[in-house]
Design a protein around this motif. Sequence first.
Motif, PDB file in Angstrom:
ATOM      1  N   GLY A  55      13.196  -3.168  11.589  1.00  0.00           N
ATOM      2  CA  GLY A  55      12.322  -3.452  10.464  1.00  0.00           C
ATOM      3  C   GLY A  55      12.735  -4.675   9.683  1.00  0.00           C
ATOM      4  N   GLY A  56      13.821  -5.339  10.116  1.00  0.00           N
ATOM      5  CA  GLY A  56      14.311  -6.486   9.373  1.00  0.00           C
ATOM      6  C   GLY A  56      13.540  -7.762   9.609  1.00  0.00           C
ATOM      7  N   LYS A  65      -1.457 -13.733   7.012  1.00  0.00           N
ATOM      8  CA  LYS A  65      -0.212 -13.935   6.273  1.00  0.00           C
ATOM      9  C   LYS A  65      -0.493 -13.942   4.766  1.00  0.00           C
ATOM     10  N   GLY A  66       0.307 -13.187   4.034  1.00  0.00           N
ATOM     11  CA  GLY A  66       0.130 -13.090   2.594  1.00  0.00           C
ATOM     12  C   GLY A  66      -0.836 -12.013   2.157  1.00  0.00           C
ATOM     13  N   ARG A  67      -1.597 -11.464   3.090  1.00  0.00           N
ATOM     14  CA  ARG A  67      -2.556 -10.397   2.764  1.00  0.00           C
ATOM     15  C   ARG A  67      -2.189  -9.062   3.415  1.00  0.00           C
ATOM     16  N   PHE A  68      -1.606  -9.123   4.604  1.00  0.00           N
ATOM     17  CA  PHE A  68      -1.244  -7.918   5.341  1.00  0.00           C
ATOM     18  C   PHE A  68       0.273  -7.740   5.341  1.00  0.00           C
ATOM     19  N   THR A  69       0.707  -6.484   5.350  1.00  0.00           N
ATOM     20  CA  THR A  69       2.128  -6.175   5.419  1.00  0.00           C
ATOM     21  C   THR A  69       2.363  -5.069   6.438  1.00  0.00           C
ATOM     22  N   ILE A  70       3.244  -5.330   7.393  1.00  0.00           N
ATOM     23  CA  ILE A  70       3.607  -4.327   8.385  1.00  0.00           C
ATOM     24  C   ILE A  70       4.944  -3.711   7.994  1.00  0.00           C
ATOM     25  N   SER A  71       5.055  -2.409   8.204  1.00  0.00           N
ATOM     26  CA  SER A  71       6.308  -1.729   7.909  1.00  0.00           C
ATOM     27  C   SER A  71       6.477  -0.570   8.891  1.00  0.00           C
TER      28      SER A  71
END
Length: 122
Positions: A55-56, A65-71
């Motif tokens: 996850g790093g 980019k800047g709108r979506f976040t993956i975790s």
Amino acid sequence: QVQLVESGGGLVQAGGSLRLSCAASGRTFSSYAMGWFRQAPGKEREFVAAIFWTGGSTYYADSVKGRFTISRDNAKNTITLQMNSLKPEDTAVYYCAADRSLTKVRRTPDYWGQGTQVTVSS
């Protein structure tokens, strides 16, 4: 072997948010790089985002980019895609993907989910 099941798709107005989840089976989930792809009608499937085993490290298409976040949560064998500031051009079927290679997961992953529809109205 990894089995992937997506959830969380739906209909949202432009500017809104959605959160997609992907549940993975298999006891070696933490050894897989994970990713999201999408396919809009009449277009080829395209890479959206990917995340390293720990996850790093995360990677995004320029368009999100800047709108979506993956975790990811390795304890729960899940990954999520938080999508904010959605645009009509984000409308697509979104697929979860997995591969042992971080390079391959962004191009030709070995494992795919069945997809979940995201529709953004203008």
